[in-house]
Design a protein around this motif. Structure first.
Motif, mmCIF file in Angstrom:
data_model
loop_
_atom_site.group_PDB
_atom_site.id
_atom_site.type_symbol
_atom_site.label_atom_id
_atom_site.label_comp_id
_atom_site.label_asym_id
_atom_site.label_seq_id
_atom_site.Cartn_x
_atom_site.Cartn_y
_atom_site.Cartn_z
ATOM 1 N N ILE A 32 0.857 -1.186 0.000
ATOM 2 C CA ILE A 32 0.000 0.000 0.000
ATOM 3 C C ILE A 32 0.890 1.232 0.000
ATOM 4 O O ILE A 32 1.809 1.348 0.814
ATOM 5 N N VAL A 33 0.630 2.139 -0.925
ATOM 6 C CA VAL A 33 1.272 3.453 -0.911
ATOM 7 C C VAL A 33 0.345 4.392 -0.152
ATOM 8 O O VAL A 33 -0.819 4.567 -0.527
ATOM 9 N N VAL A 34 0.851 4.966 0.930
ATOM 10 C CA VAL A 34 0.057 5.804 1.834
ATOM 11 C C VAL A 34 0.360 7.271 1.529
ATOM 12 O O VAL A 34 1.494 7.726 1.684
ATOM 13 N N ILE A 35 -0.661 8.008 1.079
ATOM 14 C CA ILE A 35 -0.456 9.379 0.632
ATOM 15 C C ILE A 35 -0.862 10.361 1.731
ATOM 16 O O ILE A 35 -1.994 10.356 2.212
ATOM 17 N N GLN A 36 0.061 11.184 2.086
ATOM 18 C CA GLN A 36 -0.054 12.133 3.192
ATOM 19 C C GLN A 36 -1.158 13.163 3.027
ATOM 20 O O GLN A 36 -1.655 13.419 1.937
ATOM 21 N N GLU A 37 -1.500 13.798 4.147
ATOM 22 C CA GLU A 37 -2.298 15.017 4.138
ATOM 23 C C GLU A 37 -1.361 16.195 3.849
ATOM 24 O O GLU A 37 -0.185 16.004 3.523
ATOM 25 N N ILE A 38 -1.850 17.395 4.037
ATOM 26 C CA ILE A 38 -1.031 18.586 3.798
ATOM 27 C C ILE A 38 0.039 18.780 4.863
ATOM 28 O O ILE A 38 0.878 19.676 4.734
ATOM 29 N N PHE A 39 0.043 17.936 5.884
ATOM 30 C CA PHE A 39 0.997 18.083 6.985
ATOM 31 C C PHE A 39 2.269 17.266 6.798
ATOM 32 O O PHE A 39 3.112 17.203 7.692
ATOM 33 N N GLY A 40 2.427 16.623 5.659
ATOM 34 C CA GLY A 40 3.647 15.875 5.383
ATOM 35 C C GLY A 40 3.595 14.451 5.914
ATOM 36 O O GLY A 40 2.569 13.974 6.411
ATOM 37 N N VAL A 41 4.731 13.777 5.807
ATOM 38 C CA VAL A 41 4.841 12.416 6.346
ATOM 39 C C VAL A 41 5.159 12.558 7.829
ATOM 40 O O VAL A 41 6.297 12.424 8.282
ATOM 41 N N ASN A 42 4.116 12.851 8.590
ATOM 42 C CA ASN A 42 4.280 13.143 10.013
ATOM 43 C C ASN A 42 4.066 11.896 10.861
ATOM 44 O O ASN A 42 3.940 10.781 10.340
ATOM 45 N N ALA A 43 4.036 12.086 12.168
ATOM 46 C CA ALA A 43 3.919 10.949 13.076
ATOM 47 C C ALA A 43 2.658 10.143 12.823
ATOM 48 O O ALA A 43 2.667 8.908 12.916
ATOM 49 N N GLY A 44 1.557 10.828 12.488
ATOM 50 C CA GLY A 44 0.311 10.116 12.230
ATOM 51 C C GLY A 44 0.386 9.238 10.997
ATOM 52 O O GLY A 44 -0.092 8.096 11.005
#
Length: 234
Positions: A32-44
């Motif tokens: 699975i490629v997990v695409i970030q929100e506008i906050f980047g590849v953050n802890a969540g």
């Protein structure tokens, strides 16, 4: 569980970073490629990748903002972070982002323990990109959570060739009722698209530690997503 890797661009001219989490044990595993929100590849986002790995999937979250500002890691907790995140989103190149998702799909498929099937899941901006991955890439299955702007790309729905699952918050502050109605009208009868609308919740209801997180809706949506990927990536 996870590590940062380098992903080669499609043209081979550069690389960008991604957070990779892999299951324990022997494969082959779906990806699975997990695409970030506008906050980047953050802890969540990294935590989501770790959870996917625990569920038996290779999970890769590419840095979608690397062309603008590498290694963005923001939260939704302060006004300054929101302003920075929106500034990055306004400058983001959708077409370049799709190329980076395609490169990420290829990177996962090229791993020794991959079973050759890779899907995409995205959130917010990443939700829009997940929908466009279904119309523009060879993703084997695509899931979008509250993808803002999908209503602007409904003309591409004819290109959807593989299963798509879309989650929307009925009280979304960023995706209004008119946009939701357009999406329902355009996609509800599409044979490869499944729509779910969640009453009484706002945008980002599934964000890890998010300000608008709704545990009941997040649990339901995440369970549906897990079942969807298990059905289409094995």
């Amino acid at each position: 569980m996870g590590e940062t890797i380098r992903i080669e661009t499609l043209d081979g001219a550069d690389t960008f970073s991604g957070y990779l989490a892999t299951p324990s044990g022997s494969g082959p595993f779906p990806g699975i490629v997990v695409i970030q929100e506008i906050f980047g590849v953050n802890a969540g986002i990294r935590a989501m990748c770790d959870d996917w790995a625990k569920a038996g999937f290779i999970a890769l979250a590419p840095d979608m903002f690397w062309r603008l500002q590498p290694d963005v890691d923001l939260s939704d907790k302060t006004k300054a972070e929101w302003e920075e995140a929106f500034g990055l989103m306004k400058r983001f190149d959708i077409d370049a982002g799709i190329r980076d998702i395609e490169a990420s799909l290829r990177a996962v498929k090229g791993l020794a323990d991959s079973n050759g099937k890779v899907g995409v899941v995205g959130f917010c901006l990443g939700g829009r990109m997940a929908y466009l991955s279904a119309t523009r890439t060879d993703s084997d299955a695509s899931v979008a959570y509250y993808g803002g702007g999908i209503d602007q790309y409904l003309g591409e729905a004819h290109a959807i060739a593989r299963p798509v699952l879309l989650h929307f918050a009925e009280d979304d502050g960023f995706i209004d009722k008119a946009a939701q109605a357009k999406i329902r009208d355009a996609l509800s009868d599409h044979g490869r698209v499944t729509l779910h609308f969640y009453p009484g919740v706002d945008h980002a209801f599934a964000r890890v530690d998010g300000m608008h997180r709704d545990n009941a809706a997040a649990t339901l949506a995440n369970g549906r997503t897990l079942d969807f990927f298990r059905a289409h990536l094995r």
